[in-house]
Design an enzyme around this catalytic site. Sequence first.
Site, PDB file in Angstrom:
ATOM      1  N   ARG A 163       0.842  -1.205   0.000  1.00  0.00           N
ATOM      2  CA  ARG A 163       0.000   0.000   0.000  1.00  0.00           C
ATOM      3  C   ARG A 163       0.875   1.251   0.000  1.00  0.00           C
ATOM      4  O   ARG A 163       0.549   2.234  -0.661  1.00  0.00           O
ATOM      5  CB  ARG A 163      -0.946  -0.005   1.200  1.00  0.00           C
ATOM      6  CG  ARG A 163      -2.003  -1.109   1.140  1.00  0.00           C
ATOM      7  CD  ARG A 163      -2.976  -1.007   2.281  1.00  0.00           C
ATOM      8  NE  ARG A 163      -3.857   0.145   2.154  1.00  0.00           N
ATOM      9  CZ  ARG A 163      -4.704   0.551   3.113  1.00  0.00           C
ATOM     10  NH1 ARG A 163      -4.767  -0.098   4.263  1.00  0.00           N
ATOM     11  NH2 ARG A 163      -5.470   1.602   2.921  1.00  0.00           N
ATOM     12  N   CYS A 178      -1.623   5.904   8.899  1.00  0.00           N
ATOM     13  CA  CYS A 178      -1.931   4.592   8.334  1.00  0.00           C
ATOM     14  C   CYS A 178      -3.043   4.775   7.325  1.00  0.00           C
ATOM     15  O   CYS A 178      -3.054   5.745   6.577  1.00  0.00           O
ATOM     16  CB  CYS A 178      -2.309   3.614   9.447  1.00  0.00           C
ATOM     17  SG  CYS A 178      -3.670   4.202  10.488  1.00  0.00           S
TER      18      CYS A 178
END
Length: 285
Positions: free
Chosen positions: A177, A234
């Site tokens: 990611r 995050c």
Amino acid sequence: MASPLIAPLELAHLLREHRTVRLLDVRWRLDAPEGRPAYLDGHLPGAVYVDLDRELARRDDPRQGRHPLPPLEQLQEAARRWGINDGDTIVAYDDLHSVAAARAWWVLTRSGLADVRVLDGGLRGWLTERLPLDTGDVLPRRGDVVLHEIRHGVAGIDEVEDWPWKGVLLDVRAPERYRGDSEPLDPVAGHIPGAVNLPTTVHLVAGRFRSPDEIRAEFAAAGAVDGVPVAAYCGSGIAASHTALAGAIAGIDVSVYPGSWSQWSHTRGRLVAVGQTPSAEVSRL
């Protein structure tokens, strides 16, 4: 400084001594955000279920990300529902690497509570020690705790944009990611320019936190050494709290960007980087 963790046998000892301990069951995960059914099937004796989506976050403005911080009034009302009074020892746990429990630890600690800990190893660690569970709901007597607005240790979207110029900005998501290889939840893949990838899972072994020295070494490898300001983000601010907890174990202060990638990637005009290094290819949203 006392550790923010508590071992299962240490917690069991406190409970046997009838110490005032408020247990918070914060079961939540991306693929199963509603943890109440599992809680009802079995939880630590006396534990109260905490709804992360509705009590530890505000969900009314998607421009702020998926899990922006709850307003003070909402969090204080929830804490009183959980039976918390000033001076209580609070222990949070979950059933997945203490990620959701870390969110409870972070918001309550930053809201002024002095003794908030996370059960190391979570529910699995408790069961490994052959300790008992209860079933059904727990409805404690309402508490009267007074919380404070979270003002310290939290970073906004403009601050994290400039953070790499003054310190280390940690992207604690999975490497794929961070690199922009895949993005299962948000409209754009990649990372905030200048951010360094340090997945929060590296701080765990077999579901428990590594030693303070091992955690400090992982932070140092990412450039987070003494005297360098550290912030973390995050996907939506939950796992970043876990990195803040890891930092606290190692004596490292970590600010959290609650909006995280879910806010950044929805905000027009922000830069996006891809690739495996902080100086990777950059484009504008």
